[in-house]
Design an enzyme around this catalytic site. Structure first.
Site, PDB file in Angstrom:
ATOM      1  N   CYS A  12       0.794  -1.145   0.120  1.00 40.24           N
ATOM      2  CA  CYS A  12      -0.061   0.221  -0.076  1.00 40.24           C
ATOM      3  C   CYS A  12       0.743   1.162  -0.021  1.00 40.24           C
ATOM      4  O   CYS A  12       2.174   1.148   0.124  1.00 40.24           O
ATOM      5  CB  CYS A  12      -0.750  -0.099   1.332  1.00 40.24           C
ATOM      6  SG  CYS A  12       0.227   0.135   2.632  1.00 40.24           S
ATOM      7  N   HIS A  41       6.763  -7.377   6.965  1.00 36.17           N
ATOM      8  CA  HIS A  41       6.711  -8.639   7.089  1.00 36.17           C
ATOM      9  C   HIS A  41       7.090  -9.416   5.774  1.00 36.17           C
ATOM     10  O   HIS A  41       5.938 -10.158   5.427  1.00 36.17           O
ATOM     11  CB  HIS A  41       5.422  -9.138   7.753  1.00 36.17           C
ATOM     12  CG  HIS A  41       5.226  -8.956   9.010  1.00 36.17           C
ATOM     13  ND1 HIS A  41       6.115  -9.035  10.031  1.00 36.17           N
ATOM     14  CD2 HIS A  41       4.511  -7.775   9.629  1.00 36.17           C
ATOM     15  CE1 HIS A  41       6.131  -8.574  11.183  1.00 36.17           C
ATOM     16  NE2 HIS A  41       4.865  -7.624  10.929  1.00 36.17           N
ATOM     17  N   GLU A 128       0.722  -1.239  15.851  1.00 33.42           N
ATOM     18  CA  GLU A 128      -0.005   0.161  15.480  1.00 33.42           C
ATOM     19  C   GLU A 128      -0.939   0.672  16.632  1.00 33.42           C
ATOM     20  O   GLU A 128      -0.978   1.851  17.039  1.00 33.42           O
ATOM     21  CB  GLU A 128      -0.870   0.092  14.364  1.00 33.42           C
ATOM     22  CG  GLU A 128      -1.782   1.474  13.836  1.00 33.42           C
ATOM     23  CD  GLU A 128      -2.596   1.172  12.668  1.00 33.42           C
ATOM     24  OE1 GLU A 128      -2.480   0.463  11.762  1.00 33.42           O
ATOM     25  OE2 GLU A 128      -3.791   2.018  13.108  1.00 33.42           O
ATOM     26  N   THR A 166      -6.116   1.267  11.490  1.00 30.25           N
ATOM     27  CA  THR A 166      -6.455   1.430  10.296  1.00 30.25           C
ATOM     28  C   THR A 166      -6.812   0.164   9.411  1.00 30.25           C
ATOM     29  O   THR A 166      -7.606   0.463   8.579  1.00 30.25           O
ATOM     30  CB  THR A 166      -5.090   1.955   9.596  1.00 30.25           C
ATOM     31  OG1 THR A 166      -4.317   1.064   9.615  1.00 30.25           O
ATOM     32  CG2 THR A 166      -4.823   3.265  10.051  1.00 30.25           C
ATOM     33  N   CYS A 194      -8.439   2.548   6.822  1.00 28.53           N
ATOM     34  CA  CYS A 194      -7.843   3.036   5.641  1.00 28.53           C
ATOM     35  C   CYS A 194      -8.376   1.961   4.609  1.00 28.53           C
ATOM     36  O   CYS A 194      -8.584   0.806   5.140  1.00 28.53           O
ATOM     37  CB  CYS A 194      -6.273   2.818   5.603  1.00 28.53           C
ATOM     38  SG  CYS A 194      -5.363   2.796   4.220  1.00 28.53           S
ATOM     39  N   SER A 222       0.942 -15.069   5.144  1.00 27.25           N
ATOM     40  CA  SER A 222       0.496 -13.721   5.173  1.00 27.25           C
ATOM     41  C   SER A 222      -1.209 -13.818   5.208  1.00 27.25           C
ATOM     42  O   SER A 222      -1.771 -14.467   4.274  1.00 27.25           O
ATOM     43  CB  SER A 222       0.903 -13.077   3.716  1.00 27.25           C
ATOM     44  OG  SER A 222       0.107 -12.048   3.555  1.00 27.25           O
ATOM     45  N   SER A 223      -1.681 -13.580   6.143  1.00 30.19           N
ATOM     46  CA  SER A 223      -3.157 -13.677   6.226  1.00 30.19           C
ATOM     47  C   SER A 223      -4.004 -12.766   5.397  1.00 30.19           C
ATOM     48  O   SER A 223      -4.896 -13.324   4.764  1.00 30.19           O
ATOM     49  CB  SER A 223      -3.824 -13.382   7.646  1.00 30.19           C
ATOM     50  OG  SER A 223      -3.415 -12.070   7.954  1.00 30.19           O
ATOM     51  N   SER A 266       2.235  -7.390   1.472  1.00 28.98           N
ATOM     52  CA  SER A 266       4.001  -7.276   1.703  1.00 28.98           C
ATOM     53  C   SER A 266       4.694  -7.869   0.700  1.00 28.98           C
ATOM     54  O   SER A 266       5.768  -8.146   0.700  1.00 28.98           O
ATOM     55  CB  SER A 266       4.291  -7.883   3.066  1.00 28.98           C
ATOM     56  OG  SER A 266       3.398  -9.275   3.369  1.00 28.98           O
TER      57      SER A 266
HETATM   58 FE1  F3S Z   1      -0.954   1.111   4.358  1.00 32.78          FE
HETATM   59 FE2  F3S Z   1      -1.103   3.542   5.786  1.00 32.78          FE
HETATM   60 FE3  F3S Z   1      -3.272   2.445   4.993  1.00 32.78          FE
HETATM   61  S1  F3S Z   1       0.423   1.611   5.946  1.00 32.78           S
HETATM   62  S2  F3S Z   1      -2.811   0.118   5.161  1.00 32.78           S
HETATM   63  S3  F3S Z   1      -1.788   3.103   3.596  1.00 32.78           S
HETATM   64  S4  F3S Z   1      -3.031   3.293   6.729  1.00 32.78           S
END
Ligand code: F3S
Length: 281
Positions: A12, A41, A128, A166, A194, A222-223, A266
């Protein structure tokens, strides 16, 4: 062979920014370079950085033994105490906290200072959430389940401010807010979810519907990749879960018309490109 790669595949925005920051520091930063926690990760990336001299600091204790170099904060962010310690140790702080997470830090700091009790909807063990708690002036409450929301007793007459991790599921967030709503007359709810994860899943579903073979790339533990695989599998029976280009079964692709590719949060761009090139060759 025609290949369609999801635009939202892989990192992301926040993670990409953090990884780029580490490579920039490797090139130009004051050595030694540290990251507070693994930057991502993904073993391939972490090993590559290790080979370039980047070391991982695992906790405050380790940090308090370091007196030289640069410490990079990853996208998850950290509490205020870590910034203070970095400064106290005379280290350079390079902050790669995702701006969306940073916004939560500012909100909880401001609202807790103004006297609101902070409720974080999320997983208490997630770094986080740990970081968000570290910006609250008063004790924050973390709520992850309906039972915890039911059990939560706000301090009498104290207004609330509810935020979210997020990556929390939106529907679950709404359900928990509904329960918490009954607990206080004066409360503000800030939806800090997010949508990067949801966008990745929606696009994967759409592409899987259109293609003959769907490839999902990501680490075996990775889930979020597992979830992507399940979503795609529902739409396209010929969905394959691979970790790198070496897992690709070329026989399967032989007489395929259209191939779709997506990847977990990731998975580096380089791996996605390698798979794409192999599919097209
Ligand atoms: Fe990534 Fe930032 Fe959203 S790290 S998942 S863009 S809160």
């Amino acid at each position: 062979m025609q290949v369609k790669v999801a635009k939202s595949a892989g990192f992301c925005f926040g993670v990409q920014r953090a990884v780029d920051t580490v490579y920039e520091q490797v090139a130009h930063g004051k050595k030694p370079i540290y990251t507070y926690g693994p930057i991502i990760h993904n073993e391939v990336v972490v090993q590559d950085l290790e080979a370039k001299g980047v070391r991982v600091i695992n906790n405050k204790e380790e940090l308090s033994r370091i007196t030289e170099g640069t410490v990079i904060i990853r996208s998850h962010g950290v509490g205020k105490d870590i910034y203070d310690l970095i400064e106290k140790q005379g280290l350079i702080c390079v902050d790669a906290t995702c701006p969306f997470v940073k916004k939560i830090h500012r909100t909880v700091e401001k609202e807790s200072r103004a006297g609101r009790q902070i409720v974080i909807i999320g997983n208490d063990r997630h770094p986080e959430v740990e970081g968000i708690k570290g910006w609250c002036r008063t004790k924050a409450y973390v709520v992850e389940s309906a039972t915890q929301a039911e059990e939560f007793m706000p301090e009498e007459q104290v207004p609330l401010c509810i935020v979210s991790q997020t990556t929390f599921n939106y529907k679950k967030f709404k359900d928990l807010v509904e329960i918490l709503d009954k607990k206080s007359y004066d409360r503000i709810v800030v939806n800090t979810i997010c949508n990067a994860t949801e966008e990745r899943q929606t696009e994967a579903r759409r592409i899987a519907k259109e293609v003959d073979v769907m490839i999902v790339i990501g680490g075996s533990h990775s889930s979020n990749t597992q979830k992507l695989f399940e979503i795609c599998r529902k739409e396209c029976k010929a969905t394959y879960y691979i970790q790198t280009v070496h897992d690709l079964d070329l026989d399967v692709l032989q007489s395929t018309g259209l191939i779709g590719i997506t990847a977990g949060a990731s998975t580096p761009q380089k791996i996605i490109e390698e798979v794409q090139t192999r599919c097209q060759s």
